[in-house]
Design a protein around this motif. Structure first.
Motif, PDB file in Angstrom:
ATOM      1  N   LEU A   1      33.239  31.030  70.006  1.00 40.19           N
ATOM      2  CA  LEU A   1      33.002  31.363  71.400  1.00 40.19           C
ATOM      3  C   LEU A   1      32.465  30.169  72.177  1.00 40.19           C
ATOM      4  O   LEU A   1      32.861  29.932  73.326  1.00 40.19           O
ATOM      5  CB  LEU A   1      32.016  32.531  71.487  1.00 40.19           C
ATOM      6  CG  LEU A   1      31.670  33.024  72.899  1.00 40.19           C
ATOM      7  CD1 LEU A   1      32.928  33.488  73.620  1.00 40.19           C
ATOM      8  CD2 LEU A   1      30.631  34.140  72.836  1.00 40.19           C
ATOM      9  N   LEU A   2      31.585  29.388  71.533  1.00 42.33           N
ATOM     10  CA  LEU A   2      31.066  28.187  72.188  1.00 42.33           C
ATOM     11  C   LEU A   2      32.184  27.178  72.424  1.00 42.33           C
ATOM     12  O   LEU A   2      32.223  26.507  73.469  1.00 42.33           O
ATOM     13  CB  LEU A   2      29.964  27.570  71.325  1.00 42.33           C
ATOM     14  CG  LEU A   2      29.271  26.326  71.895  1.00 42.33           C
ATOM     15  CD1 LEU A   2      28.578  26.656  73.210  1.00 42.33           C
ATOM     16  CD2 LEU A   2      28.276  25.767  70.885  1.00 42.33           C
ATOM     17  N   LEU A   3      33.109  27.066  71.474  1.00 46.45           N
ATOM     18  CA  LEU A   3      34.245  26.159  71.641  1.00 46.45           C
ATOM     19  C   LEU A   3      35.140  26.613  72.796  1.00 46.45           C
ATOM     20  O   LEU A   3      35.623  25.785  73.581  1.00 46.45           O
ATOM     21  CB  LEU A   3      35.050  26.088  70.349  1.00 46.45           C
ATOM     22  CG  LEU A   3      36.250  25.128  70.321  1.00 46.45           C
ATOM     23  CD1 LEU A   3      35.783  23.691  70.510  1.00 46.45           C
ATOM     24  CD2 LEU A   3      37.007  25.268  69.011  1.00 46.45           C
TER      25      LEU A   3
ATOM     26  N   VAL B   1      34.164  28.331  75.427  1.00 44.63           N
ATOM     27  CA  VAL B   1      33.432  28.034  76.660  1.00 44.63           C
ATOM     28  C   VAL B   1      33.527  26.549  76.992  1.00 44.63           C
ATOM     29  O   VAL B   1      33.665  26.162  78.162  1.00 44.63           O
ATOM     30  CB  VAL B   1      31.959  28.467  76.520  1.00 44.63           C
ATOM     31  CG1 VAL B   1      31.128  27.989  77.705  1.00 44.63           C
ATOM     32  CG2 VAL B   1      31.865  29.980  76.382  1.00 44.63           C
ATOM     33  N   PHE B   2      33.513  25.695  75.962  1.00 43.73           N
ATOM     34  CA  PHE B   2      33.616  24.252  76.181  1.00 43.73           C
ATOM     35  C   PHE B   2      34.965  23.893  76.803  1.00 43.73           C
ATOM     36  O   PHE B   2      35.037  23.096  77.749  1.00 43.73           O
ATOM     37  CB  PHE B   2      33.424  23.527  74.843  1.00 43.73           C
ATOM     38  CG  PHE B   2      33.668  22.053  74.913  1.00 43.73           C
ATOM     39  CD1 PHE B   2      32.727  21.201  75.467  1.00 43.73           C
ATOM     40  CD2 PHE B   2      34.846  21.505  74.435  1.00 43.73           C
ATOM     41  CE1 PHE B   2      32.956  19.841  75.533  1.00 43.73           C
ATOM     42  CE2 PHE B   2      35.083  20.154  74.497  1.00 43.73           C
ATOM     43  CZ  PHE B   2      34.137  19.314  75.054  1.00 43.73           C
TER      44      PHE B   2
ATOM     45  N   GLY C   1      30.944  29.444  65.830  1.00 44.50           N
ATOM     46  CA  GLY C   1      30.913  28.696  67.086  1.00 44.50           C
ATOM     47  C   GLY C   1      32.215  28.764  67.859  1.00 44.50           C
ATOM     48  O   GLY C   1      32.436  27.933  68.745  1.00 44.50           O
TER      49      GLY C   1
END
Length: 308
Positions: free
Chosen positions: A126-128, A130-131, A124
């Motif tokens: 990449l998701l972090l 983006v966040f 995760g």
């Protein structure tokens, strides 16, 4: 019977072709680019040069002859008045109290998050990233009222805030600036750390380096140009911030240096030459920081432009 033996005539190698002069089109294009960049630079510098020019002239002279007239008298009197009448020394200390911790903590936390996202290959990650990046897309004014209510509800001891809450203290402005600047710094550092050779960390792991050693002694020194570029930008942005201090600080003695310019505005009359001198004094620290970190700042901007 005789044999006719002729001496061979040496053959001269062909003369090298003359060097062709550079194409005039490229030369014209280069001159055109230089003229365009010079014009753009002058356009951006024109307001600053006009402010410096106006700050050296009396207001009566510019009111009579105009700001673009030939000067009759030049002096630094307005700079002395701007520094003394606005209480700029006190406000400058308040700005340092807000800006220096905010920049240091922002870069430190951003380096942690960027290292975890780009080098440790977390799930995760990449998701972090983006966040954190999406946090910069949120308009700051939208959460001004919720933050105002929140900071009035967070208690602080007397030695941290004389209001006994986070509101009306430098802590509120520091925390808000860290929160809003963290996403941009994480985005820049994470993308820079991805360009570092993975073999460096692998060699450090073979030598027995732990995660902290990989971060502090291997990765962070390689990020010095990027950190210097971000430090220059963050210092400029936080130093020039006026919105959050105006919302979360009610005591005039705690306001940053940008608010000192309001003290130079009269109720019925404003001496714009005096205001220009105060603006130049306020801008000097950011110019000084840029000059001190110019070499690292330019190196950070050109990272990844060349290979090898």
């Amino acid at each position: 019977m005789t044999t006719d033996i002729r001496t061979p005539v040496p053959v001269r190698p062909p003369a090298p072709a003359p060097l062709q002069p550079p194409r005039p089109r490229r030369r014209r294009g280069r001159w055109g680019a230089q003229i365009f960049l010079t014009a753009v630079s002058l356009a951006f510098l024109a307001p600053l040069l006009l402010a410096v020019y106006a700050s050296l002239r009396p207001y009566q002279e510019t009111a009579r002859y105009g700001y673009f007239s030939w000067p009759r008298e030049l002096s630094f009197e307005y700079y002395r008045r701007a520094f003394t009448e606005s209480g700029m020394g006190k406000y400058f200390v308040n700005t340092l109290i807000i800006t220096v911790p905010a920049v240091i903590v922002t870069l430190f936390l951003a380096a942690f998050v960027a290292f975890a996202v780009s080098r440790l290959r977390l799930r995760g990650g990449l998701l972090l990233l983006v966040f954190f990046t999406a946090g910069n897309l949120l308009p700051q004014q939208v959460i001004a009222t919720p933050l105002y209510v929140l900071f009035n509800s967070i208690p602080l001891p007397w030695w941290m805030s004389d209001s006994l809450t986070m509101y009306d203290s430098h802590w509120a402005v520091i925390v808000v600036n860290i929160g809003f600047q963290l996403g941009f710094c994480v985005f820049v550092l994470a993308n820079f750390m991805r360009t570092l050779p993975q073999e460096i960390l692998e060699a450090a792991v073979v030598d027995g380096a732990g995660v902290w050693t990989q971060f502090w002694r291997v990765t962070l020194p390689l990020c010095r140009p990027a950190l210097a570029a971000l430090a220059t930008l963050e210092f400029t942005w936080i130093y020039n911030d006026f919105l959050w201090a105006l919302i979360f600080i009610s005591d005039p003695d705690k306001l940053p240096i940008t608010s000192s310019l309001n003290n130079l505005r009269g109720q019925f009359f404003t001496d714009y030459n005096l205001l220009a001198a105060g603006s130049v004094l306020v801008a000097l620290p950011t110019v000084l920081v840029f000059l001190l970190l110019q070499r690292h700042f330019v190196a950070g901007l050109t990272l990844g432009s060349t290979k090898g």
